[in-house]
Design a protein around this motif. Structure first.
Motif, mmCIF file in Angstrom:
data_model
loop_
_atom_site.group_PDB
_atom_site.id
_atom_site.type_symbol
_atom_site.label_atom_id
_atom_site.label_comp_id
_atom_site.label_asym_id
_atom_site.label_seq_id
_atom_site.Cartn_x
_atom_site.Cartn_y
_atom_site.Cartn_z
ATOM 1 N N UNK A 156 -20.062 -47.990 -110.185
ATOM 2 C CA UNK A 156 -19.455 -47.743 -111.496
ATOM 3 C C UNK A 156 -18.069 -48.362 -111.600
ATOM 4 N N UNK A 157 -17.221 -48.110 -110.610
ATOM 5 C CA UNK A 157 -15.861 -48.648 -110.681
ATOM 6 C C UNK A 157 -15.894 -50.164 -110.599
ATOM 7 N N UNK A 158 -16.693 -50.702 -109.704
ATOM 8 C CA UNK A 158 -16.778 -52.149 -109.582
ATOM 9 C C UNK A 158 -17.197 -52.812 -110.878
ATOM 10 N N UNK A 159 -18.197 -52.231 -111.562
ATOM 11 C CA UNK A 159 -18.652 -52.813 -112.834
ATOM 12 C C UNK A 159 -17.598 -52.668 -113.918
ATOM 13 N N UNK A 160 -16.887 -51.534 -113.911
ATOM 14 C CA UNK A 160 -15.843 -51.326 -114.920
ATOM 15 C C UNK A 160 -14.740 -52.367 -114.770
ATOM 16 N N UNK A 161 -14.279 -52.599 -113.539
ATOM 17 C CA UNK A 161 -13.229 -53.594 -113.316
ATOM 18 C C UNK A 161 -13.749 -54.998 -113.616
ATOM 19 N N UNK A 162 -14.989 -55.235 -113.277
ATOM 20 C CA UNK A 162 -15.623 -56.520 -113.557
ATOM 21 C C UNK A 162 -15.672 -56.781 -115.057
ATOM 22 N N UNK A 163 -16.081 -55.781 -115.821
ATOM 23 C CA UNK A 163 -16.157 -55.931 -117.280
ATOM 24 C C UNK A 163 -14.786 -56.195 -117.877
ATOM 25 N N UNK A 164 -13.752 -55.529 -117.349
ATOM 26 C CA UNK A 164 -12.392 -55.736 -117.860
ATOM 27 C C UNK A 164 -11.924 -57.159 -117.604
ATOM 28 N N UNK A 165 -12.200 -57.669 -116.418
ATOM 29 C CA UNK A 165 -11.794 -59.046 -116.108
ATOM 30 C C UNK A 165 -12.539 -60.049 -116.978
ATOM 31 N N UNK A 166 -13.828 -59.841 -117.170
ATOM 32 C CA UNK A 166 -14.613 -60.749 -118.001
ATOM 33 C C UNK A 166 -14.092 -60.726 -119.438
ATOM 34 N N UNK A 167 -13.816 -59.523 -119.945
ATOM 35 C CA UNK A 167 -13.325 -59.397 -121.323
ATOM 36 C C UNK A 167 -11.967 -60.057 -121.498
ATOM 37 N N UNK A 221 -6.376 -47.693 -120.145
ATOM 38 C CA UNK A 221 -5.602 -48.200 -119.019
ATOM 39 C C UNK A 221 -6.438 -48.547 -117.788
ATOM 40 N N UNK A 222 -7.674 -48.106 -117.725
ATOM 41 C CA UNK A 222 -8.446 -48.155 -116.484
ATOM 42 C C UNK A 222 -8.588 -49.538 -115.866
ATOM 43 N N UNK A 271 -9.918 -67.354 -100.437
ATOM 44 C CA UNK A 271 -10.083 -66.704 -101.730
ATOM 45 C C UNK A 271 -9.040 -65.610 -101.891
ATOM 46 N N UNK A 272 -8.454 -65.502 -103.083
ATOM 47 C CA UNK A 272 -7.596 -64.371 -103.412
ATOM 48 C C UNK A 272 -8.445 -63.100 -103.456
ATOM 49 N N UNK A 273 -7.803 -61.940 -103.329
ATOM 50 C CA UNK A 273 -8.546 -60.674 -103.242
ATOM 51 C C UNK A 273 -7.934 -59.630 -104.172
ATOM 52 N N UNK A 274 -8.828 -58.937 -104.892
ATOM 53 C CA UNK A 274 -8.466 -57.704 -105.592
ATOM 54 C C UNK A 274 -9.376 -56.624 -105.041
ATOM 55 N N UNK A 275 -8.773 -55.591 -104.417
ATOM 56 C CA UNK A 275 -9.547 -54.587 -103.690
ATOM 57 C C UNK A 275 -9.348 -53.201 -104.283
ATOM 58 N N UNK A 276 -10.414 -52.426 -104.260
ATOM 59 C CA UNK A 276 -10.282 -51.011 -104.569
ATOM 60 C C UNK A 276 -9.426 -50.342 -103.504
ATOM 61 N N UNK A 277 -8.763 -49.258 -103.875
ATOM 62 C CA UNK A 277 -8.007 -48.512 -102.876
ATOM 63 C C UNK A 277 -8.986 -47.672 -102.051
ATOM 64 N N UNK A 278 -8.633 -47.382 -100.781
ATOM 65 C CA UNK A 278 -7.464 -47.859 -100.054
ATOM 66 C C UNK A 278 -7.714 -49.265 -99.513
ATOM 67 N N UNK A 279 -6.639 -49.988 -99.262
ATOM 68 C CA UNK A 279 -6.774 -51.321 -98.688
ATOM 69 C C UNK A 279 -7.314 -51.231 -97.270
ATOM 70 N N UNK A 280 -6.958 -50.164 -96.575
ATOM 71 C CA UNK A 280 -7.472 -49.896 -95.233
ATOM 72 C C UNK A 280 -7.484 -48.410 -94.983
ATOM 73 N N UNK A 281 -8.169 -47.996 -93.926
ATOM 74 C CA UNK A 281 -8.257 -46.567 -93.615
ATOM 75 C C UNK A 281 -6.975 -46.040 -92.975
#
Length: 334
Positions: free
Chosen positions: A16-27, A291-292, A92-102
Motif C-alpha cells: 500500500x505505501x509503496x503504491x501510494x508513493x509511486x502514484x505521487x511520483x508519477x502524478x 501531505x502523504x 542509482x539514487x535511492x528513496x527508501x521507506x523508513x527505517x533506513x536500517x535496523x
C-alpha cells in the motif's frame, strides 16, 4: 534545445505505501516510471496499472539491470539497508521507506554507499511535509516561542501493523519505537537542527509487562536531554486503549509561547497546528492537507533537477542512533 529526459525510476516493493508513493511520483510528472519488482500478484497488478508501459521485474537484480537513475524501496525493514546499498552501487539514487536500517550501523553503511556513489539518498520521513510542521518550523526559525525548553511527542496507533515481520525484532529492528517513534524523533531533531541527544530514561513494554527477550515493544516512553537544554518526552504504542484510532501530537514549549501539531478526531491523516500564547491560541493549519506523498515527490523533483549526494543524509544516522540509545537505556533500566 530539447527538454532533458526525465530520470528513469524503478520501484522495489509495491504494497500500500509503496503504491501510494509511486502514484505521487508519477502524478508529479518528474520521473519516468520504468519497472516494478513485487512478489505479491495482487500488489503487482495494481502497481502496473498506475502508468502505461510499466513492466514487471522478477528480482531486484533484474530491476537494477535496467540501468535506472533511481530506485524507490518499500520492502520489509530488514531488507532496506542491503537493497539500498545494492542500488547505490549500481549508480542509482535511492528513496527508501523508513527505517533506513535496523540500527545506526546499517543506516551509516547506506549513507556511506550514497556518498561513495555520489547519488541522492532520500528517506520517507513524511511528517516533515505536513503543513502544520512547516508552520511550526517557521515559528521556531524566527524564535517566536522564545527559548525552547520542552518538546512532548506522542504517537499511539490503536491497531498496530498487520504484517508478521513487524513482530520479529531480527526483521524489524524493533517494535513501536522503530515503526512510530522514528517519526517523532526525526521531527524533534530536525526542527531543532539536530543537537546532541542523551537518553536519560526509557521503558519498553509488551502486553502491559516489561519487555522480555525475543519480543518487540508495543508501548514505549523515553526522556531525552537535547544538547541545547531542551527536555524531550517521547511516547508511542501499538494497540493502546486510547479511545480512538490514533493519538498523534508534537508540542513545542518555549519561554514566550508554545505550538502543537495534533491529529483531528483520531485520524492518521488530518492535523491541526496551533500557536499558543498564554491561554490564547492561533490556528496555523487545518485539514485537508494532502501531505502523504510530498517526501517522495520532493526526492523525485530533486533527482530530476540533477541532485547528487546531499550531506543532510548524514542526519538519518543521528536519528537512528537516538533510537538505538532508547533501546539501550531501556535494557539498562529493566
Amino acid at each position: 534545445m530539447g527538454r532533458a529526459a526525465k530520470p528513469r525510476v524503478g520501484f522495489l516493493g509495491a504494497g500500500w505505501i509503496g503504491r501510494h508513493r509511486m502514484a505521487a511520483m508519477i502524478a508529479s510528472g518528474c520521473v519516468e516510471p520504468v519497472a516494478v519488482c513485487e512478489p505479491g500478484a495482487d500488489n503487482l497488478r495494481e502497481a502496473l496499472a498506475l502508468a502505461p508501459g510499466l513492466r514487471a521485474a522478477e528480482s531486484p537484480e533484474a530491476l537494477l539491470a535496467l540501468g535506472l537513475d533511481g530506485v524507490v524501496i518499500a520492502t520489509p525493514s530488514a531488507l532496506h539497508a542491503a537493497q539500498s546499498i545494492q542500488a547505490l552501487e549500481a549508480r542509482a539514487a535511492v528513496f527508501c521507506q523508513k527505517p533506513l536500517g535496523r540500527d545506526a550501523g546499517e543506516a551509516a553503511a547506506v549513507v556511506a554507499a550514497a556518498r561513495a556513489a555520489d547519488r541522492l539518498l532520500g528517506l520517507d520521513l513524511s511528517y516533515r511535509f505536513t503543513e502544520g510542521v512547516r508552520q511550526i518550523g517557521e515559528l521556531l526559525a524566527r524564535d517566536a516561542l522564545g527559548r525552547l525548553f520542552a518538546i512532548d511527542l506522542t504517537f499511539h496507533n490503536a491497531y498496530g501493523p498487520d504484517k508478521p515481520w513487524f513482530y520479529d525484532r531480527a526483521q524489524s529492528g524493533g517494535g513501536c519505537v522503530m515503526d512510530l517513534g522514528i517519526h517523532l524523533a526525526d521531527l524533534a531533531l530536525w526542527l531543532t537542527d539536530f543537537p546532541a541527544a542523551e537518553v536519560t530514561d526509557a521503558a519498553l513494554y509488551a502486553g502491559g509487562a516489561a519487555l522480555g527477550e525475543g519480543s518487540v515493544e508495543d508501548y514505549a516512553v523515553a526522556t531525552v536531554r537535547l544538547g541545547d537544554g531542551v527536555t524531550l518526552r517521547l511516547a508511542c504504542s501499538w494497540r493502546l486503549h486510547a479511545g480512538q484510532d490514533a493519538v498523534i501530537e508534537a508540542a513545542f514549549y518555549g519561554a514566550e509561547g508554545g505550538a502543537a501539531l495534533r491529529n483531528v478526531g483520531g485520524s492518521f491523516y488530518d492535523f491541526t497546528a496551533e500557536h499558543f500564547r498564554g491561554t490564547a491560541r492561533e490556528t496555523l493549519a487545518l485539514p485537508p492537507d494532502d501531505w502523504g506523498g510530498r517526501a517522495a515527490v520532493d526526492w523525485a523533483e530533486r533527482l530530476a533537477a540533477g541532485a547528487r549526494f546531499d550531506e543532510s543524509a548524514e542526519r538519518f544516522v543521528r536519528t537512528a542512533a537516538l533510537l538505538d540509545s532508547i533501546y539501550a537505556r531501556a535494557r539498562e533500566r529493566a
